[in-house]
Design an enzyme around this catalytic site. Structure first.
Site, PDB file in Angstrom:
ATOM      1  CD  GLU A 134      -1.292  -0.209   3.767  1.00 24.84           C
ATOM      2  OE1 GLU A 134      -2.026   0.752   3.859  1.00 24.84           O
ATOM      3  OE2 GLU A 134      -1.416  -1.198   4.319  1.00 24.84           O
ATOM      4  CB  CYS A 174      -2.631  -4.268   6.311  1.00 21.92           C
ATOM      5  SG  CYS A 174      -1.927  -2.508   7.052  1.00 21.92           S
ATOM      6  CG  HIS A 201      -2.820  -6.627  10.398  1.00 20.39           C
ATOM      7  ND1 HIS A 201      -1.504  -6.634   9.805  1.00 20.39           N
ATOM      8  CD2 HIS A 201      -3.360  -5.827  10.830  1.00 20.39           C
ATOM      9  CE1 HIS A 201      -1.526  -5.301   9.790  1.00 20.39           C
ATOM     10  NE2 HIS A 201      -2.419  -4.657  10.269  1.00 20.39           N
TER      11      HIS A 201
HETATM   12  N1  CAA Z   1       1.085   2.087  31.167  1.00 21.86           N
HETATM   13  C1  CAA Z   1       0.678   1.047  30.529  1.00 21.86           C
HETATM   14  N2  CAA Z   1      -0.373   1.169  29.562  1.00 21.86           N
HETATM   15  C2  CAA Z   1      -0.701   1.994  29.301  1.00 21.86           C
HETATM   16  C3  CAA Z   1      -0.215   3.630  29.900  1.00 21.86           C
HETATM   17  C4  CAA Z   1       0.755   3.316  30.749  1.00 21.86           C
HETATM   18  N3  CAA Z   1       1.337   4.394  31.547  1.00 21.86           N
HETATM   19  N4  CAA Z   1      -0.710   4.443  29.470  1.00 21.86           N
HETATM   20  C5  CAA Z   1      -1.896   3.944  28.393  1.00 21.86           C
HETATM   21  N5  CAA Z   1      -1.782   2.830  28.390  1.00 21.86           N
HETATM   22  C6  CAA Z   1      -2.646   1.690  27.682  1.00 21.86           C
HETATM   23  C7  CAA Z   1      -4.061   2.231  27.317  1.00 21.86           C
HETATM   24  O1  CAA Z   1      -4.737   1.698  28.682  1.00 21.86           O
HETATM   25  C8  CAA Z   1      -4.457   1.310  26.147  1.00 21.86           C
HETATM   26  O2  CAA Z   1      -4.606   0.227  26.389  1.00 21.86           O
HETATM   27  P1  CAA Z   1      -6.100  -0.767  26.020  1.00 21.86           P
HETATM   28  O3  CAA Z   1      -6.042  -0.362  24.627  1.00 21.86           O
HETATM   29  O4  CAA Z   1      -5.562  -1.937  26.334  1.00 21.86           O
HETATM   30  O5  CAA Z   1      -6.942  -0.028  26.801  1.00 21.86           O
HETATM   31  C9  CAA Z   1      -3.108   1.408  25.356  1.00 21.86           C
HETATM   32  O6  CAA Z   1      -1.923   1.842  26.151  1.00 21.86           O
HETATM   33  C10 CAA Z   1      -3.053   2.595  24.350  1.00 21.86           C
HETATM   34  O7  CAA Z   1      -3.599   3.594  24.853  1.00 21.86           O
HETATM   35  P2  CAA Z   1      -4.482   4.960  23.922  1.00 21.86           P
HETATM   36  O8  CAA Z   1      -5.623   4.197  23.758  1.00 21.86           O
HETATM   37  O9  CAA Z   1      -5.011   5.939  25.028  1.00 21.86           O
HETATM   38  O10 CAA Z   1      -3.703   5.164  22.948  1.00 21.86           O
HETATM   39  P3  CAA Z   1      -3.821   6.433  21.937  1.00 21.86           P
HETATM   40  O11 CAA Z   1      -5.061   6.835  21.790  1.00 21.86           O
HETATM   41  O12 CAA Z   1      -2.735   7.365  21.848  1.00 21.86           O
HETATM   42  O13 CAA Z   1      -3.558   5.398  20.303  1.00 21.86           O
HETATM   43  C11 CAA Z   1      -3.862   3.873  18.710  1.00 21.86           C
HETATM   44  C12 CAA Z   1      -3.547   4.029  20.183  1.00 21.86           C
HETATM   45  C13 CAA Z   1      -5.243   4.294  18.609  1.00 21.86           C
HETATM   46  C14 CAA Z   1      -3.483   2.284  18.799  1.00 21.86           C
HETATM   47  C15 CAA Z   1      -2.773   4.863  18.013  1.00 21.86           C
HETATM   48  O14 CAA Z   1      -1.434   4.213  18.322  1.00 21.86           O
HETATM   49  C16 CAA Z   1      -3.149   4.638  16.373  1.00 21.86           C
HETATM   50  O15 CAA Z   1      -3.874   5.360  15.851  1.00 21.86           O
HETATM   51  N6  CAA Z   1      -2.206   3.752  15.781  1.00 21.86           N
HETATM   52  C17 CAA Z   1      -2.779   3.603  14.310  1.00 21.86           C
HETATM   53  C18 CAA Z   1      -3.631   2.902  13.748  1.00 21.86           C
HETATM   54  C19 CAA Z   1      -3.825   1.381  14.079  1.00 21.86           C
HETATM   55  O16 CAA Z   1      -2.851   0.629  14.398  1.00 21.86           O
HETATM   56  N7  CAA Z   1      -4.827   0.682  14.132  1.00 21.86           N
HETATM   57  C20 CAA Z   1      -5.081  -0.603  14.428  1.00 21.86           C
HETATM   58  C21 CAA Z   1      -6.296  -1.432  13.823  1.00 21.86           C
HETATM   59  S1  CAA Z   1      -6.486  -0.829  12.042  1.00 21.86           S
HETATM   60  C22 CAA Z   1      -5.080  -2.166  11.332  1.00 21.86           C
HETATM   61  O17 CAA Z   1      -4.772  -3.065  11.903  1.00 21.86           O
HETATM   62  C23 CAA Z   1      -4.507  -1.744  10.078  1.00 21.86           C
HETATM   63  C24 CAA Z   1      -3.156  -1.127  10.198  1.00 21.86           C
HETATM   64  O18 CAA Z   1      -2.156  -1.846  10.160  1.00 21.86           O
HETATM   65  C25 CAA Z   1      -3.115   0.180  10.463  1.00 21.86           C
END
Ligand code: CAA
Length: 413
Positions: free
Chosen positions: A83, A115, A249
């Site tokens: 992609e 992906c 994945h």
């Molecule tokens: N210690 C331990 N854990 C902590 C913590 C700390 N101090 N602070 C936060 N966490 C945990 C949270 O509780 C959360 O865990 P859970 O999901 O189990 O509740 C985790 O860390 C992540 O925290 P947030 O959800 O607050 O993180 P965020 O809002 O900053 O973003 C994300 C996380 C949405 C994955 C972001 O990184 C993102 O947008 N990534 C890209 C999109 C992606 O990867 N999507 C996956 C599905 S799509 C797909 O699979 C296709 C692809 O390849 C892209």
């Protein structure tokens, strides 16, 4: 007699540099626990412009071919799932075909659906062989991508880059697929996309996680129905537990854990058992540790490689446990945002351990250079047509060296 089709050889290519996730978290003013435990990331590959999608794909393909012992003259198909291609018209596969000097009488093309593109290529290769059109020839399927969300974004700790190449034959020395047994699920959603002209993906992060979970539920149920009908899985109890391991994945390692708990929830609810979240905190997490965690070793140290991410998980699993898993059935879940997905399965070949050890994934990781966050940010700011001259640790290096008269140029040695 049933025709055997599957992966005969694997090749991996990764960038020479990486950043440490604890250091990246501190630089962003974030508790490292969020990246390390919260997302499951330890290190993240950083590709410089010379390590583009073509260079990574060609290197992985060359390694898979060399490891296979199959001469290039026996190839009839080359598909690259990506992609993050380099041209609106000319496919990455065409560059790879030229760089490796492959035969003229071949089908050569790219497949794209986020992906899922690599799995689209793998399924096309399997169908091509099963149909008889291959006429004894092999297919080379390469998954190559550079995952880029941008500095300071929520997606930043889920970047990465790399390529996985698979030689698909009727003599699978590594992994034999359960041909024709899969479940699929697709929906038109805007969870993750990259409009023309943008280098960085647009993503609705938390929604993308929900889209993935909806897809894995439907695709898994489809696979389970067919697997039971065709007696690929037998016995009582949860169908997912009939699989020795499941590779998902992996956009970030924690996603595999969420996916696994979702699959178990499907099994439990479909059997009429009430969903007990607190009981699953113990049973589900124990099952994740046994069935899924062994596949996350390479993913945690490289990051998301989009199309290749599922196969990086499979490679990591086999690198860690191939000998113990000989003859065992593994489930695989491929997800492409947008979205489409597929749950399928296969059996680890006897002798796969020897094959995987020869691919020397550990040496590739050990040869990398850890860079500072400042150096990573400098590389991220480079225009895509400004290749660095890397300090190469690999004798089989291929890299992008610039554009002449709108034609991309590569150096290979
Ligand atoms: N210690 C331990 N854990 C902590 C913590 C700390 N101090 N602070 C936060 N966490 C945990 C949270 O509780 C959360 O865990 P859970 O999901 O189990 O509740 C985790 O860390 C992540 O925290 P947030 O959800 O607050 O993180 P965020 O809002 O900053 O973003 C994300 C996380 C949405 C994955 C972001 O990184 C993102 O947008 N990534 C890209 C999109 C992606 O990867 N999507 C996956 C599905 S799509 C797909 O699979 C296709 C692809 O390849 C892209």
């Amino acid at each position: 007699m049933k025709q055997r089709i599957g992966i005969h050889a694997l090749g991996l290519a990764i960038p020479r540099r990486y950043v440490d996730m604890e250091e990246l978290a501190r630089a962003r003013g974030i508790d490292p626990g969020k990246y390390i435990q919260g997302l499951g990331a330890r290190e993240m590959a950083v590709a410089e412009p010379g390590e583009d999608t073509v260079a990574l794909a060609a290197q992985a393909a060359r390694r898979a071919l060399a490891a296979s012992g199959v001469p290039a003259s026996k190839l009839g198909m080359l598909v690259v799932g990506t992609e993050t291609g380099v041209d609106h018209s000319k496919p990455v596969a065409s560059f790879v075909h030229g760089l490796l000097g492959l035969p003229q009488a071949m089908r050569v093309y790219d497949t794209q659906h986020a992906c899922y593109g690599g799995t689209a290529g793998l399924m096309a290769a399997v169908d091509w062989i099963a149909s008889g059109a291959a006429d004894g020839r092999a297919a080379l399927v390469v998954c190559s991508d550079i995952a880029r969300y941008g500095v300071g974004t929520a997606g930043e700790p889920t970047q990465g880059a790399g390529a996985v190449a698979m030689l698909v034959t009727t003599d699978p020395a590594i992994f034999e697929l359960d041909v024709g047994i899969s479940g699929t699920a697709s929906s038109h959603v805007h969870d993750f996309w990259r409009p023309l002209g943008l280098r960085e993906a647009q993503v609705d992060g938390h929604y993308s996680v929900q889209c993935y979970l909806d897809a894995v539920s439907a695709a898994y149920r489809g696979w389970r129905t067919r697997a039971i009908q065709r007696e690929v899985i037998r016995g009582v109890g949860m169908a997912s537990e009939r699989l020795a391991r499941i590779c998902y994945h992996v956009p970030f390692c924690k996603m595999a854990r969420k996916a696994h708990l979702q699959v178990r929830r499907c099994d439990l609810e479909d059997a009429g058992a009430p969903w007990d979240a607190s009981a699953e905190e113990t049973r589900g997490v124990a099952s994740f540790r046994e069935q899924v965690e062994p596949s996350l070793g390479l993913c945690a140290r490289i990051g998301n490689i989009y199309t290749g991410s599922l196969y990086l998980g499979l490679a990591g699993l086999l690198d860690a446990q191939a000998s113990a898993l000989a003859g065992e059935r593994i489930g695989l879940f491929s997800y492409g945002s947008g979205c489409t997905s597929e749950f399928f399965s296969g059996v680890v070949a006897r002798g796969a351990g020897y094959r995987i050890a020869a691919a020397r994934f550990g040496e590739l990781l050990a040869a990398r250079e850890r860079i500072s966050v400042a150096e990573y940010e400098r590389i991220m700011a480079l225009p895509p047509t400004a290749p660095l001259v890397p300090r190469s640790a690999n004798a089989d290096d291929i890299r992008f060296v610039g554009v002449t008269d709108h034609r991309r140029q590569y150096a290979s040695r």
